[in-house]
Scaffold this active site. Structure first.
Site, PDB file in Angstrom:
ATOM      1  N   LEU A  43      31.725  74.282  59.972  1.00 53.88           N
ATOM      2  CA  LEU A  43      31.118  75.568  59.665  1.00 53.88           C
ATOM      3  C   LEU A  43      31.062  76.362  60.963  1.00 53.88           C
ATOM      4  CD1 LEU A  43      28.066  74.703  57.346  1.00 53.88           C
ATOM      5  CD2 LEU A  43      30.087  76.031  56.710  1.00 53.88           C
ATOM      6  N   ASP A  44      31.432  77.634  60.904  1.00 54.17           N
ATOM      7  CA  ASP A  44      31.374  78.462  62.095  1.00 54.17           C
ATOM      8  C   ASP A  44      29.944  78.555  62.612  1.00 54.17           C
ATOM      9  OD1 ASP A  44      34.102  79.051  61.876  1.00 54.17           O
ATOM     10  OD2 ASP A  44      33.692  80.713  60.500  1.00 54.17           O
ATOM     11  N   ARG A  45      29.829  78.941  63.863  1.00 51.45           N
ATOM     12  CA  ARG A  45      28.504  79.088  64.470  1.00 51.45           C
ATOM     13  C   ARG A  45      27.636  80.060  63.674  1.00 51.45           C
ATOM     14  NH1 ARG A  45      27.177  82.595  69.474  1.00 51.45           N
ATOM     15  NH2 ARG A  45      25.061  81.972  70.015  1.00 51.45           N
TER      16      ARG A  45
END
Length: 224
Positions: A43-45
């Site tokens: 998951l992206d930041r």
């Protein structure tokens, strides 16, 4: 000590255990004090929600690789008010740069009951926002954000809420599939994690014991 856990990743947390930048940012290590765990997918930041972590490399591959086409469902807050017809390109598959996405499930939903994000999303009084449910069977880099932007509705907030894994019988030739595993956030608050239940542990064992037949056939020119 659990070998696989379910984690609710908060906004702003890197999907890794270390950050060697000059200004270190929050990482998984700030929430999970267990050794030898690796994310199943990423998951992206700036994304939130459901994240599996495991120490089993075979399980990580079986759950994360796009050729097995496990469904991942995201609740997405977008800028604007799309109609059902305007989401149709996402359902058919849309070209993003050098690849075309697989058909997705895309629906307009009511606002979910999530904890407020910190920091909150930007507010613009003259532009409404809407919530979508988008289900993919692949997970390319920032794919959901690129998909909603491509149809004119930029993503403001993105929360992964569910992963559906279809099991197979561990006995070749039986032709039977186990009940699917609908893994959801349930009652986990941001930053909390839990070990797998006995049923989930057994499901994973059977999944690895069965034949690893891709759900989505590889095609010439299909990037993996």
């Amino acid at each position: 000590m659990p070998a696989t856990i379910v984690f609710h990743k908060p906004y702003g947390v890197l999907c890794q255990f270390t950050d060697n930048s000059d200004n270190p940012r929050p990482t998984l290590k700030d929430y999970i004090n267990l050794p030898d765990l690796y994310p199943v997918g990423r998951l992206d930041r700036d994304s939130e929600g459901l994240l599996l972590l495991t120490s089993n490399g075979k399980l990580q591959h079986r759950l994360a690789h796009r050729e097995f086409a496990h469904q991942r469902t995201y609740f997405v807050q977008v800028e604007g008010a799309p109609t059902t017809a305007e989401l149709e390109p996402l359902r058919r598959g849309i070209t993003l740069g050098d690849y075309r996405t697989r058909p997705a499930i895309a629906d307009i939903i009511t606002e979910p009951d999530f904890p407020p994000r910190n920091p909150p999303i930007r507010y613009r009084a003259t532009i409404p926002t809407s919530w979508l449910s988008i289900t993919l069977t692949e997970g390319r880099n920032r794919q959901v954000r690129r998909m909603t932007a491509a149809v004119g509705f930029p993503t403001l907030r993105l929360v992964r809420v569910q992963m559906t894994v279809t099991g197979r019988s561990p006995q070749p030739g039986k032709g039977k599939s186990a009940a699917p595993w609908h893994l959801a956030l349930e009652n986990l608050s941001p930053g909390q994690w839990r070990p797998l239940t006995p049923w989930e542990e057994n499901f994973c064992q059977q999944l690895l014991a069965g034949p690893s037949i891709p759900t989505w056939p590889r095609k010439t020119g299909d990037r993996r």
